[in-house]
Each structure stands twice: as structure tokens, then as C-alpha cells.
Design an enzyme around this catalytic site. Sequence first.
Site, mmCIF file in Angstrom:
data_model
loop_
_atom_site.group_PDB
_atom_site.id
_atom_site.type_symbol
_atom_site.label_atom_id
_atom_site.label_comp_id
_atom_site.label_asym_id
_atom_site.label_seq_id
_atom_site.Cartn_x
_atom_site.Cartn_y
_atom_site.Cartn_z
ATOM 1 N N TYR A 36 0.805 -1.217 0.000
ATOM 2 C CA TYR A 36 0.000 0.000 0.000
ATOM 3 C C TYR A 36 0.843 1.274 0.000
ATOM 4 O O TYR A 36 0.355 2.335 -0.366
ATOM 5 C CB TYR A 36 -0.907 0.042 1.240
ATOM 6 C CG TYR A 36 -2.205 -0.707 1.098
ATOM 7 C CD1 TYR A 36 -2.231 -2.006 0.597
ATOM 8 C CD2 TYR A 36 -3.401 -0.125 1.486
ATOM 9 C CE1 TYR A 36 -3.418 -2.695 0.495
ATOM 10 C CE2 TYR A 36 -4.593 -0.806 1.387
ATOM 11 C CZ TYR A 36 -4.606 -2.089 0.892
ATOM 12 O OH TYR A 36 -5.790 -2.759 0.799
ATOM 13 N N LYS B 111 4.271 -15.181 1.489
ATOM 14 C CA LYS B 111 4.421 -15.851 0.197
ATOM 15 C C LYS B 111 5.919 -16.083 -0.008
ATOM 16 O O LYS B 111 6.534 -15.606 -0.976
ATOM 17 C CB LYS B 111 3.794 -14.981 -0.909
ATOM 18 C CG LYS B 111 3.693 -15.651 -2.264
ATOM 19 C CD LYS B 111 2.641 -16.743 -2.350
ATOM 20 C CE LYS B 111 2.682 -17.430 -3.698
ATOM 21 N NZ LYS B 111 1.798 -18.611 -3.791
ATOM 22 N N ASP C 206 -1.821 -18.239 -0.111
ATOM 23 C CA ASP C 206 -2.868 -18.932 -0.888
ATOM 24 C C ASP C 206 -3.441 -20.100 -0.090
ATOM 25 O O ASP C 206 -4.654 -20.327 -0.055
ATOM 26 C CB ASP C 206 -2.332 -19.383 -2.272
ATOM 27 C CG ASP C 206 -0.980 -20.076 -2.214
ATOM 28 O OD1 ASP C 206 -0.339 -20.089 -1.140
ATOM 29 O OD2 ASP C 206 -0.555 -20.613 -3.255
ATOM 30 N N ASP D 258 -5.703 -7.403 4.176
ATOM 31 C CA ASP D 258 -6.914 -6.785 3.628
ATOM 32 C C ASP D 258 -7.798 -7.864 3.001
ATOM 33 O O ASP D 258 -8.992 -7.958 3.277
ATOM 34 C CB ASP D 258 -6.513 -5.737 2.579
ATOM 35 C CG ASP D 258 -7.726 -5.078 1.957
ATOM 36 O OD1 ASP D 258 -8.647 -4.718 2.709
ATOM 37 O OD2 ASP D 258 -7.759 -4.939 0.712
ATOM 38 N N ASP E 193 -11.552 -9.719 4.626
ATOM 39 C CA ASP E 193 -12.872 -9.747 3.970
ATOM 40 C C ASP E 193 -13.356 -11.191 3.843
ATOM 41 O O ASP E 193 -14.529 -11.491 4.065
ATOM 42 C CB ASP E 193 -12.810 -9.130 2.556
ATOM 43 C CG ASP E 193 -13.118 -7.640 2.562
ATOM 44 O OD1 ASP E 193 -12.832 -6.983 3.588
ATOM 45 O OD2 ASP E 193 -13.652 -7.129 1.551
#
Length: 370
Positions: free
Chosen positions: A141, A191, A223, A247, A251
Site C-alpha cells: 500500500y 508468500k 494462498d 486486507d 474480507d
Amino acid sequence: MKKNIAVLSGDGVGKEVSKGAIEILKAVGQQFGHEFHFQHGLIGGEAIDLEGTPLPNETIELCKQSDAVLLGAVGGPKWDQNPAYLRPEKGLLQIRKALNLFANIRPVTTYNALTDISPLKQEIIENVDFVIVRELTGGLYFGKPTGRSIENGEETAVDTLVYKRSEVERIIEKAFEMAQTRKKKVTSVDKANVLESSRMWREVAEEVSKKYPEVELEHMLVDNAAMQLIRNPRQFDVIVTENMFGDILSDEASMLTGSMGMLQSASLSSEGPSLYEPIHGSAPDIAGKNIANPIAMILSAAMMLRLSFGLEAEAKAIENAVDQVISAGHRTADIQRSGRKPVQTNEIIDHIKSALVEDGAISSIMSAYA
Ligand code: IPM
Ligand code: MG
């Protein structure tokens, strides 16, 4: 106790849900003898319209002088075509940076009364109780360079995932501190099979974990984590991860509770006031209709009482009132069972207030007889 609270209600449903949180805090203040003062500041689209910037300096000053900040939501179709620096979301990113809100705490607890409205099977989501610790002021970000250019005659866009070791250390520390007071397990999500920043993240997690021998550390690729959240969410206690991974995963995790309208969050500062906000956005499609679910915002206010002011009993009182209201079936459209009439935003706020007052009356009678 006297506290000054900055309220940045923002855009869309942000206004309606912030109003709910203020009403509930006033009721709690009355009941427990605290004075909460609310001062409003502009952020997001509304600030762009009125001041020509998504985060006016007065708002930053107001927040810095307050004991804590409540934020509703920002954004809406009106500003979607604006250039990057004039987008409502920019205001949110700037306030996170200005207040040094490096740790975003997103608890995911399922309400057994609501398991029927989640799209997932009851046996998967029962008794889920974990927390996502999302790094909030670094990573994808905020990394530089970012922007567009023409490279060899072709339009090219770049964003950068960058972390300093100290930034990773402090967020991993926060996760271990939290795990120590919970089920003593940290899942560090990265990752590392692809990204260099993730390989450093993993090393730092290993180092920090040495200070917390009683807490188990596990690494998980992002993942796989996305899949495990749906396969077996009860395996998690504290998940700690990079800004954008957090983020996305938060959700996803919200659907375990059935609705984005249920998830609260705290963004903790390394120095000054912390900020509390629902994880949902401004939901322009339902804004102004008095149908938004204010619970995530109200629970964010409860988190503020607990984490910024140390008011545990007051925070619990709000959480219990919310529990009671949901169990009694008073629910906004996003969490109502099919065939039952949803209640409106102001009605659910009134129900929560009454539950608070009734509970307060019962406990004062009980203590009078104790
Ligand atoms: C969130 C939101 C924000 C984010 C947006 C509105 C910039 O999605 O708080 O999760 O991506 O951080
Ligand atoms: Mg988000």
C-alpha cells in the site's frame, strides 16, 4: 473518566453507523459515570467536496489531540474517477500513516446465533475465534516507486512491496503479545516461496518467536491460508500478515460471521491515539436508507473502550447487549433469516441501548443485594 473522541464518520453508511456508536457510547457513559466528548472531523469524499483534499490538516490535528478516533467509512462512486491523490481512500491511508497506526487488529468471532445465515456449513463455523493482525502502514500500500510511466513505448504501472526489518518486528511482536493472552498460537502468513519480503518476514517471525517459548509459531503461505480459512477456521488463533494479504484475508474471514456488517477493528498506534473502525466500506448502494448494520461500528467502539481506555466492564456491557439483540432476532437485513422482517438501523441501535440499560439495572440490583 473524561475522554475526547474524534469522530470521522466519512461517506455513505459511515454517517449512520457512526451515529449509532455515539449513541451507544453516550448510554454507556451515563450508566458507568464517564464523560465522552465527541468532536467531528472531515475525511474522504466529503472532505474532498468541502475542502478539496481527502484529509484536511485540521482533521489530523483533531485526531492527534484526541484520546482515540472513531472512523466510519470512506468512498463512493462520485469520486471513483478522481486521480489517486483525490480519492477518498487516500484520506484513510494518510490518516493511518499520520497517526502511525501500524497494527490493525481484526477479531473474527462467530456468533452461534448467526451460524444459520453464513453461506458456510454450521459445523465449519461454530465457535470460530481468531484475530487477524494486519500490518497497516507498510507493504504494497505504501511502497515506492508507485505510478505509471511509458517504458520502451508501452504504458507501464508499478506498485512496490517493501518492508524494513523494524516494521516487520513490531507487528510480529504485537501478534505474539496477543497470542500470549489467547490460545498461544501465531500463524504467520506470507508468500515466502516467491517474495523476498516474505522470506525476511519469515526470518523475523522465527527470531521474535524465541522470546515467546510458550507460543507456537507456524508459517503458512497466503494462498493456502485463504483455503484453510474456509476448510477449518478453528485451527487459527492469531494470524499475522502483510498489509494487502491482511486486507484480502479479513474480507474473506468476515463471511465466517455471516456479514461484513459484523466485523470491528482497531488500528493501534505506536505512540499517540489509536483508531477504531468497522472493516466494511461505505456501501453507497444502501447509504441513507436506514438499513445498514451498525454492529461492526458499535463493536469497534467497544474495542476502543477496552484497548484505549482500559474500560473492560463497559466494553463487555456493549458486547453482551449486541449478543442479546441478535439472539432475540432483532437483525438488520444483512443478518436476518429469510422470511423474517429485518429491523432498521435506528431500531437496532435502540434495541442495543435498551439491552444495555436493562442489563445495567439488573447488575445494580444484584450488587445492592450482594
Ligand atoms: C479496509 C479497506 C481499505 C483498505 C480501503 C478502503 C482503502 O478495504 O480497511 O480493509 O484496503 O485498507
Ligand atoms: Mg478491506
